[in-house]
Design a protein around this motif. Sequence first.
Motif, short mmCIF file in Angstrom:
data_model
loop_
_atom_site.label_atom_id
_atom_site.label_comp_id
_atom_site.label_asym_id
_atom_site.label_seq_id
_atom_site.Cartn_x
_atom_site.Cartn_y
_atom_site.Cartn_z
N THR A 71 1.04 -1.04 0.05
CA THR A 71 -0.25 -0.14 0.08
C THR A 71 0.80 1.36 -0.14
OG1 THR A 71 -1.30 -1.12 1.29
CG2 THR A 71 -2.09 1.12 1.28
N LEU A 72 0.34 1.79 -1.29
CA LEU A 72 1.90 3.17 -1.41
C LEU A 72 1.50 4.27 -0.29
CD1 LEU A 72 2.53 3.47 -4.80
CD2 LEU A 72 4.06 2.97 -2.91
N SER A 73 -0.36 4.34 -0.56
CA SER A 73 -0.52 5.71 0.89
C SER A 73 -2.74 5.80 0.43
CB SER A 73 -0.38 7.06 0.36
OG SER A 73 -1.52 7.33 -1.46
N ARG A 74 -3.22 5.78 0.93
CA ARG A 74 -4.75 5.52 1.12
C ARG A 74 -5.64 6.93 1.68
NH1 ARG A 74 -5.22 -0.31 3.93
NH2 ARG A 74 -4.55 1.10 6.22
N ILE A 84 1.17 3.19 5.44
CA ILE A 84 2.27 2.72 6.34
C ILE A 84 3.75 1.86 6.38
CG2 ILE A 84 1.84 -0.79 7.06
CD1 ILE A 84 -1.18 -0.17 5.87
N TYR A 85 4.00 1.93 6.92
CA TYR A 85 5.23 1.11 7.47
C TYR A 85 6.26 0.43 8.55
CZ TYR A 85 5.71 6.40 5.69
OH TYR A 85 5.65 7.18 5.31
N ARG A 86 6.95 -0.69 7.53
CA ARG A 86 8.00 -1.03 9.04
C ARG A 86 8.63 -0.73 9.63
NH1 ARG A 86 8.88 -5.99 5.64
NH2 ARG A 86 9.39 -7.22 7.44
N VAL A 87 8.80 -0.93 11.13
CA VAL A 87 10.01 -0.43 11.42
C VAL A 87 11.19 -1.05 12.74
CG1 VAL A 87 10.98 1.40 13.15
CG2 VAL A 87 8.74 2.14 11.80
N GLN A 88 11.93 -1.32 12.31
CA GLN A 88 13.10 -2.02 12.84
C GLN A 88 13.08 -1.61 13.96
OE1 GLN A 88 16.48 -4.49 10.73
NE2 GLN A 88 16.30 -5.94 12.12
N ILE A 89 13.48 -2.02 14.81
CA ILE A 89 14.06 -1.71 16.69
C ILE A 89 14.68 -2.03 16.77
CG2 ILE A 89 13.72 -0.02 18.47
CD1 ILE A 89 10.21 0.20 17.58
N THR A 164 9.41 8.78 3.55
CA THR A 164 8.80 10.10 2.60
C THR A 164 7.34 9.58 2.78
OG1 THR A 164 9.66 8.35 1.10
CG2 THR A 164 10.62 10.15 1.16
N PHE A 165 6.48 10.42 3.20
CA PHE A 165 5.20 10.09 3.06
C PHE A 165 4.14 10.63 1.37
CE2 PHE A 165 0.39 11.64 4.26
CZ PHE A 165 0.10 10.70 5.34
N LEU A 166 3.45 9.56 1.18
CA LEU A 166 2.81 10.25 -0.04
C LEU A 166 2.10 10.31 0.24
CD1 LEU A 166 4.54 6.59 -1.79
CD2 LEU A 166 5.23 9.31 -1.99
N VAL A 167 1.59 11.66 -0.42
CA VAL A 167 -0.09 12.20 -0.55
C VAL A 167 -0.47 12.18 -1.77
CG1 VAL A 167 -1.71 14.36 -0.12
CG2 VAL A 167 0.93 14.07 1.65
N PRO A 168 -1.79 11.56 -2.21
CA PRO A 168 -2.21 10.89 -3.57
C PRO A 168 -2.41 13.16 -3.79
CG PRO A 168 -3.92 10.09 -1.95
CD PRO A 168 -2.55 10.78 -0.82
N ARG A 169 -2.73 12.61 -4.97
CA ARG A 169 -3.05 14.02 -6.11
C ARG A 169 -3.86 14.11 -7.07
NH1 ARG A 169 2.42 15.82 -8.14
NH2 ARG A 169 3.80 15.03 -8.00
#
Length: 169
Positions: A71-74, A84-89, A164-169
């Motif tokens: 999912t890029l952005s919704r 949505i991101y996957r963060v490895q801590i 980066t945060f993607l905003v749909p056009r």
Amino acid sequence: MDKMHYARGLVRLSTQSAMAQGWSRAQMLRRVFRPRVLLYGAGLLAITVAMVTSLSVRVPLKVDVVRDRGTLSRIVAGGMVENIYRVQIGNATEVPQHYVLSAAGLDGLRVASDTAVALGAAEDRWVVIRLQAPYGAAAGGSHPVAIEVRAQADPAIQVAAPTTFLVPR
């Protein structure tokens, strides 16, 4: 040596060459403090200082952010844009830690999933987080943001991972 009736000086800190040529203690020291020996010593000292410095200033927290490929952005309920991101801590300490996740970079940006993560000693884990921002907060396209991970017990232990945060056009 006297007790065993051996000649004195059979056991000493010297070399065969120095004993054969009969060098004095001053001649031995002059031989030890040659430029090559001094350069090797200085190099070893520099490496030791660099290693101790790198160990003392390291951050005991490792963070890696990967965007969710599915999912890029919704646009979700409430007129929010979600990424949505996957963060490895990774906890690089020898004690259990509790971390808090936050986000910065856009007006109204917030973490819409659980922001608390508990890790055991020397443990790492992948955590899925959702970032949401109001639809009109930014123009369409890609915007730089940072996901910040901070230890609850020690606020000095924190890392801000850029993404980066993607905003749909």
